[in-house]
Design a protein around this motif. Structure first.
Motif, mmCIF file in Angstrom:
data_model
loop_
_atom_site.group_PDB
_atom_site.id
_atom_site.type_symbol
_atom_site.label_atom_id
_atom_site.label_comp_id
_atom_site.label_asym_id
_atom_site.label_seq_id
_atom_site.Cartn_x
_atom_site.Cartn_y
_atom_site.Cartn_z
ATOM 1 N N PRO A 1 -6.319 1.049 7.397
ATOM 2 C CA PRO A 1 -5.442 2.240 7.382
ATOM 3 C C PRO A 1 -3.981 1.936 7.106
ATOM 4 O O PRO A 1 -3.307 2.705 6.408
ATOM 5 C CB PRO A 1 -5.647 2.849 8.774
ATOM 6 C CG PRO A 1 -6.304 1.797 9.589
ATOM 7 C CD PRO A 1 -7.081 0.946 8.648
ATOM 8 N N ALA A 2 -3.458 0.830 7.610
ATOM 9 C CA ALA A 2 -2.045 0.516 7.409
ATOM 10 C C ALA A 2 -1.732 0.193 5.954
ATOM 11 O O ALA A 2 -0.566 0.235 5.542
ATOM 12 C CB ALA A 2 -1.635 -0.651 8.305
ATOM 13 N N ASP A 3 -2.756 -0.119 5.168
ATOM 14 C CA ASP A 3 -2.562 -0.456 3.756
ATOM 15 C C ASP A 3 -3.202 0.579 2.837
ATOM 16 O O ASP A 3 -3.524 0.280 1.693
ATOM 17 C CB ASP A 3 -3.169 -1.836 3.459
ATOM 18 C CG ASP A 3 -2.446 -2.955 4.177
ATOM 19 O OD1 ASP A 3 -1.201 -2.917 4.214
ATOM 20 O OD2 ASP A 3 -3.120 -3.844 4.726
ATOM 21 N N THR A 4 -3.397 1.787 3.346
ATOM 22 C CA THR A 4 -4.110 2.816 2.574
ATOM 23 C C THR A 4 -3.215 4.026 2.308
ATOM 24 O O THR A 4 -2.481 4.470 3.190
ATOM 25 C CB THR A 4 -5.368 3.276 3.331
ATOM 26 O OG1 THR A 4 -6.247 2.148 3.490
ATOM 27 C CG2 THR A 4 -6.099 4.369 2.558
ATOM 28 N N VAL A 5 -3.307 4.535 1.071
ATOM 29 C CA VAL A 5 -2.638 5.775 0.678
ATOM 30 C C VAL A 5 -3.715 6.792 0.316
ATOM 31 O O VAL A 5 -4.575 6.515 -0.527
ATOM 32 C CB VAL A 5 -1.707 5.563 -0.534
ATOM 33 C CG1 VAL A 5 -1.048 6.879 -0.931
ATOM 34 C CG2 VAL A 5 -0.650 4.510 -0.238
ATOM 35 N N ALA B 1 4.939 5.841 -1.705
ATOM 36 C CA ALA B 1 3.899 5.806 -0.668
ATOM 37 C C ALA B 1 3.458 4.374 -0.387
ATOM 38 O O ALA B 1 3.255 3.987 0.778
ATOM 39 C CB ALA B 1 2.703 6.647 -1.110
ATOM 40 N N ILE B 2 3.337 3.569 -1.424
ATOM 41 C CA ILE B 2 2.939 2.172 -1.248
ATOM 42 C C ILE B 2 3.973 1.404 -0.448
ATOM 43 O O ILE B 2 3.652 0.589 0.423
ATOM 44 C CB ILE B 2 2.706 1.518 -2.628
ATOM 45 C CG1 ILE B 2 1.383 2.016 -3.220
ATOM 46 C CG2 ILE B 2 2.716 -0.004 -2.530
ATOM 47 C CD1 ILE B 2 1.146 1.596 -4.647
ATOM 48 N N VAL C 1 -2.172 5.504 7.942
ATOM 49 C CA VAL C 1 -2.404 5.924 6.559
ATOM 50 C C VAL C 1 -1.198 6.704 6.032
ATOM 51 O O VAL C 1 -0.626 7.534 6.733
ATOM 52 C CB VAL C 1 -3.669 6.816 6.475
ATOM 53 C CG1 VAL C 1 -3.804 7.443 5.089
ATOM 54 C CG2 VAL C 1 -4.907 6.005 6.807
ATOM 55 N N GLN C 2 -0.820 6.425 4.788
ATOM 56 C CA GLN C 2 0.189 7.221 4.093
ATOM 57 C C GLN C 2 -0.523 8.397 3.441
ATOM 58 O O GLN C 2 -1.408 8.195 2.594
ATOM 59 C CB GLN C 2 0.903 6.392 3.026
ATOM 60 C CG GLN C 2 1.708 5.219 3.578
ATOM 61 C CD GLN C 2 2.861 5.684 4.447
ATOM 62 O OE1 GLN C 2 2.824 5.540 5.660
ATOM 63 N NE2 GLN C 2 3.879 6.235 3.817
#
Length: 402
Positions: free
Chosen positions: A305-309, A383-384, A337-338
């Motif tokens: 989740p911390a690396d997901t858009v 977002a990234i 999540v972003q």
């Protein structure tokens, strides 16, 4: 309007008056009521005929006049008309006239004939119409339709792919920046700029108290992107652009891309992302909308989740469970999540959308706005990098922002 028309105290030359009358004659469409007294001939008469076939006045059954079209319903006459308008008008005007002909005259059925598809000027709106007819399309037409769709997709890719890859590659590099890099991973330009305050003039050097660098590239996938696309009929142009962007993102090794389309059912088209034409023909425009179900599916596929858009592309007219949808968005954001909601991904201007749902998402700090294809790479880059999303100015026409 007469031949002695004046502008201020200056009397225009006869040629300028004639040109003005000619233009008004083409706009008004003729008949005695136009008042110009101007007669068209040659190319002008042919242009007027093409316009009249779509927009002109005809006789109604009661003997009066009413605005109606004169194309008829035969494929040969429509094909000739399509050839005429491509001869006399620029491409942008041709696309508008084609759209009007399909909407005003119900010519969609004729697009199921290969000779008709070969005559039209291909654009995003035509692709949307073809996709909506996909299930009714005979096999003899499907290959021609795929060729039309592929041409539009290739044109979009040519315009957007290079800049998208460059923008997101830079964002991925910046998001991977670390403060204690190994020597070969130091970004010397950024390190020097960050330490200019530590310049020692007597030694002519900068003391680098803080090193800036990048993580090792061995981690092949740095970010995961989920495109969740509403395939209701009003989202046709957005589906086309999102499919192309999905293919571009999937071509980048550092991004794991998932593409999901939904109405009241959910379809994962990730395995077709190597060809956006396959993605588009895997969609089914029209039907209801269940955003909550689609987000539930996307949420179940998130592993980092911390690396997901997650990008939801929808007008937010929810047919499912509204409160559950909002709780799901809140839960994703709480996990790291972003989340971005695009009310439209197109050049069509301000979209129609559910303002109550957009306001509810905004209250969750999940931006909801319309986005043009040209802005999309910057939105994804922000977002990234987990920085503020470049939401269009709400005062700009077509921003779609609440």
């Amino acid at each position: 309007m007469t031949g002695n028309a004046t502008t201020g105290n200056v009397t225009p030359k006869d040629g300028a008056v004639d040109e003005r009358l000619r233009r008004w004659r083409l706009v008004l469409g003729g008949e005695s009521a136009d008042g110009t007294g101007c007669t068209l001939s040659g190319k002008d008469a042919a242009m007027d005929g093409a316009l009249s076939a779509l927009y002109g006045a005809g006789k109604n059954r009661g003997g009066g006049t009413s605005r109606s079209a004169g194309l008829g319903a035969s494929a040969p006459s429509v094909a000739r008309w399509l050839g005429d308008i491509r001869t006399y008008f620029p491409s942008s005007v041709v696309q508008v006239m084609q759209r009007d002909a399909i909407d005003r005259l119900g010519l969609s059925a004729l697009l199921l004939e290969p000779e008709m598809l070969e005559a039209v000027e291909a654009d995003v709106h035509l692709v949307g119409t073809l996709l909506s007819l996909n299930k009714a399309m005979p096999e003899t037409t499907k290959e021609t339709a795929r060729a039309v769709v592929r041409k539009v997709v290739q044109d979009i890719e040519k315009r957007l792919a290079t800049r998208t890859r460059a923008t997101l590659t830079g964002a991925l590099d910046r998001s991977a920046r670390i403060s204690r890099p190994r020597h070969r991973d130091i970004d010397w330009d950024r390190t020097i700029r960050a330490n200019l305050k530590n310049y020692l003039p007597e030694h002519g050097t900068v003391v680098p108290e803080r090193l800036i660098g990048y993580g090792r590239a061995a981690q092949s996938v740095k970010k995961e992107v989920v495109l969740c696309i509403d395939q209701s009929g009003s989202m046709a142009a957005s589906v086309v652009y999102a499919s192309v962007f999905g293919a571009v993102l999937a071509s980048m090794r550092s991004i794991a891309t998932r593409l999901v389309v939904f109405d009241t059912a959910v379809v994962d088209l990730t395995d077709q992302l190597d060809d956006p034409v396959d993605v588009l023909f895997g969609t089914q425009l029209g039907g209801g909308t269940d955003i909550n179900r689609a987000l539930a599916y996307c949420q179940s596929r998130i592993t980092r989740p911390a690396d997901t858009v997650v990008v939801l592309i929808s007008d937010l007219y929810e047919g499912g469970i509204r409160d559950e949808m909002l709780k799901r968005v809140a839960a994703m954001k709480a996990s790291g999540v972003q989340f971005v909601a695009l009310l439209a991904l197109s050049d069509e201007g301000a979209p129609a959308y559910d303002r109550e749902h957009a306001a509810a998402l905004a209250a969750l700090d999940a931006p909801a706005f319309a986005c043009t294809p040209d802005l999309f790479p910057e939105v994804m880059a922000a977002a990234i990098e987990k920085r503020p999303i470049p939401v269009p100015d709400s005062d700009l026409p077509g921003s779609g922002l609440m």
